[in-house]
Design an enzyme around this catalytic site. Structure first.
Site, mmCIF file in Angstrom:
data_model
loop_
_atom_site.group_PDB
_atom_site.id
_atom_site.type_symbol
_atom_site.label_atom_id
_atom_site.label_comp_id
_atom_site.label_asym_id
_atom_site.label_seq_id
_atom_site.Cartn_x
_atom_site.Cartn_y
_atom_site.Cartn_z
ATOM 1 N N SER A 107 0.795 -1.241 0.000
ATOM 2 C CA SER A 107 0.000 0.000 0.000
ATOM 3 C C SER A 107 0.819 1.279 0.000
ATOM 4 O O SER A 107 0.256 2.359 -0.179
ATOM 5 C CB SER A 107 -0.930 0.018 1.211
ATOM 6 O OG SER A 107 -2.025 -0.807 0.956
ATOM 7 N N LYS B 44 0.391 3.448 -2.899
ATOM 8 C CA LYS B 44 -0.782 4.328 -3.042
ATOM 9 C C LYS B 44 -0.422 5.814 -2.916
ATOM 10 O O LYS B 44 -1.130 6.675 -3.438
ATOM 11 C CB LYS B 44 -1.836 3.942 -2.000
ATOM 12 C CG LYS B 44 -2.371 2.524 -2.195
ATOM 13 C CD LYS B 44 -3.227 2.065 -1.017
ATOM 14 C CE LYS B 44 -3.678 0.625 -1.206
ATOM 15 N NZ LYS B 44 -4.411 0.109 -0.026
ATOM 16 N N TYR C 127 -3.810 -2.516 -10.197
ATOM 17 C CA TYR C 127 -3.705 -2.299 -8.743
ATOM 18 C C TYR C 127 -2.811 -3.363 -8.084
ATOM 19 O O TYR C 127 -1.869 -3.044 -7.345
ATOM 20 C CB TYR C 127 -5.111 -2.308 -8.128
ATOM 21 C CG TYR C 127 -5.113 -2.313 -6.623
ATOM 22 C CD1 TYR C 127 -4.845 -1.151 -5.900
ATOM 23 C CD2 TYR C 127 -5.372 -3.478 -5.905
ATOM 24 C CE1 TYR C 127 -4.835 -1.159 -4.514
ATOM 25 C CE2 TYR C 127 -5.361 -3.494 -4.525
ATOM 26 C CZ TYR C 127 -5.095 -2.336 -3.832
ATOM 27 O OH TYR C 127 -5.069 -2.346 -2.463
ATOM 28 N N TYR D 87 -4.620 3.279 8.063
ATOM 29 C CA TYR D 87 -5.954 2.673 8.239
ATOM 30 C C TYR D 87 -6.525 3.061 9.602
ATOM 31 O O TYR D 87 -6.390 4.201 10.019
ATOM 32 C CB TYR D 87 -5.885 1.151 8.067
ATOM 33 C CG TYR D 87 -5.163 0.761 6.804
ATOM 34 C CD1 TYR D 87 -5.657 1.178 5.574
ATOM 35 C CD2 TYR D 87 -3.994 0.023 6.834
ATOM 36 C CE1 TYR D 87 -5.005 0.841 4.398
ATOM 37 C CE2 TYR D 87 -3.336 -0.322 5.667
ATOM 38 C CZ TYR D 87 -3.854 0.092 4.462
ATOM 39 O OH TYR D 87 -3.210 -0.233 3.317
ATOM 40 N N VAL E 256 1.268 -3.812 3.802
ATOM 41 C CA VAL E 256 1.253 -5.108 4.486
ATOM 42 C C VAL E 256 2.518 -5.942 4.220
ATOM 43 O O VAL E 256 2.685 -6.989 4.825
ATOM 44 C CB VAL E 256 -0.011 -5.954 4.154
ATOM 45 C CG1 VAL E 256 -1.255 -5.334 4.752
ATOM 46 C CG2 VAL E 256 -0.154 -6.185 2.669
HETATM 47 N N1 GLU Z 1 -2.355 -5.207 -2.003
HETATM 48 C C1 GLU Z 1 -2.835 -5.160 -0.655
HETATM 49 C C2 GLU Z 1 -4.333 -5.340 -0.635
HETATM 50 O O1 GLU Z 1 -4.984 -4.787 -1.439
HETATM 51 C C3 GLU Z 1 -2.427 -3.859 -0.034
HETATM 52 C C4 GLU Z 1 -2.824 -3.743 1.412
HETATM 53 C C5 GLU Z 1 -1.825 -3.013 2.249
HETATM 54 O O2 GLU Z 1 -0.645 -2.973 1.976
HETATM 55 O O3 GLU Z 1 -2.241 -2.438 3.275
HETATM 56 O O4 GLU Z 1 -4.872 -6.045 0.179
#
Ligand code: GLU
Length: 313
Positions: free
Chosen positions: A68, A71, A195, A247, A265
């Site tokens: 993530s 992003k 994505y 988050y 993650v």
């Molecule tokens: N590719 C992961 C997902 O969509 C990213 C989540 C993350 O890194 O927090 O679940």
């Protein structure tokens, strides 16, 4: 010792040494099967300073799945292309929900709360994809990362992308749900493919810290003076990282670390000390909110030692 300038190299060395002995390292993510093999003992840290110098410790050169953290960069790219029109598709409020929550999306008619939860990032990816083939959009994202990190060797870990594509049912649900509200323009499978692949970009702490420097330097690359984004946009991306970057653990991160940050993650965190440094940490064990346990601890120690919290007078 009041007035003394804290020694960054000593601080980083002390953090590496202290954390080497930690037994409680969190849980490695396994919902993307390919990530489950990461070594929970791994730890790396790199501080890329605004003056161009770099201080590193631990496994600073080992590539890991940025997940993530990508992003932040897709948002930067999409804002460059679409400007404020992007905010018609995605909000700017903290979610207070898990990163892959479906419930909130239903209550808010398919408009994701912010660009850093999965639904929001999928909507941003869909914008970047519009008018392009998935391969072109992905190439553009990857080249942007290589450009920012000044390193053309950065690649996508195709095994991680394929692993998530096979098992990413929750993200497919989010994307289909948004599609039903007309929030996505492209075929769901194309958007998800891009994505999953940008989440699977592999970078080391060094590459990531260098790529994030423009956010610490009013939008400019401090080495070349090249303007990546206007200063106001860098400030706003930092604001979103502070309020939404972890988050439902974003409040706790702001409370403990006091810097804008974005976690993934894969166990990485990119944190920004405005005017001072871009910092990347990596340790694959996660806490209950899906954020790197030792990564956050390291940043908490670093900001305390250096006095870098943005809330410090
Ligand atoms: N590719 C992961 C997902 O969509 C990213 C989540 C993350 O890194 O927090 O679940």
């Amino acid at each position: 010792m009041s007035g003394a300038v804290p020694d960054l190299e000593a601080a980083v060395a002390e953090i590496v040494e202290t954390l080497r002995h930690r037994v409680d390292r969190g849980e490695v993510a396994s919902y993307i099967p390919e990530l489950a093999s990461a070594d929970p003992r791994a730890f790396g840290i790199v501080v890329a300073n605004a003056d161009g110098s770099v201080v590193s410790g631990g496994a600073s050169e080992t590539p890991f799945s940025i997940q993530s953290i990508s992003k932040v960069f897709t948002l930067t790219l999409a804002l460059g292309k679409f400007g404020d029109r992007l905010w018609r598709r995605v909000g700017r409020e903290p979610s207070g929900s898990p990163f892959n929550s479906v419930v909130q999306l239903e209550r808010e008619q398919g408009i994701p709360r912010n660009p850093f939860i999965n639904a929001g990032a999928i909507a941003v990816t869909d914008l970047i994809l519009s008018g392009h083939q998935p391969r072109e959009a992905l190439g553009e994202i990857l080249r942007f990362m290589q450009f920012l990190a000044d390193d053309p060797s950065i690649t996508i870990d195709r095994a991680v992308a394929a692993s998530e594509h096979r098992t990413g049912f929750r993200n497919a649900a989010l994307a289909n749900y948004m599609k039903s509200f007309g929030v996505l323009d492209n075929p769901v499978n194309f958007t998800l493919g891009v994505y999953f692949h940008h989440c699977a970009i592999a970078m080391s702490c060094r590459q990531l810290a260098i790529a994030g420097r423009f956010l610490a330097c009013d939008g400019k690359n401090p080495s070349t003076g090249f303007k990546v984004v206007p200063a106001e946009r860098a400030r706003r991306i930092n604001a979103l990282m502070l309020t939404c970057g972890h988050y439902d653990g974003s409040g706790e991160f702001a409370y403990r670390v006091g810097l804008p940050g974005k976690s993934g993650v894969g166990g990485g965190i990119l944190a920004i000390a405005p005017g001072k440094a871009s910092i990347a940490v990596w340790s694959p064990g996660l806490d209950a909110n899906g954020n790197s346990h030792l990564g956050r601890t390291a940043l908490e120690m670093l900001t305390a030692k250096m006095g870098w919290s943005i809330f410090k007078a």
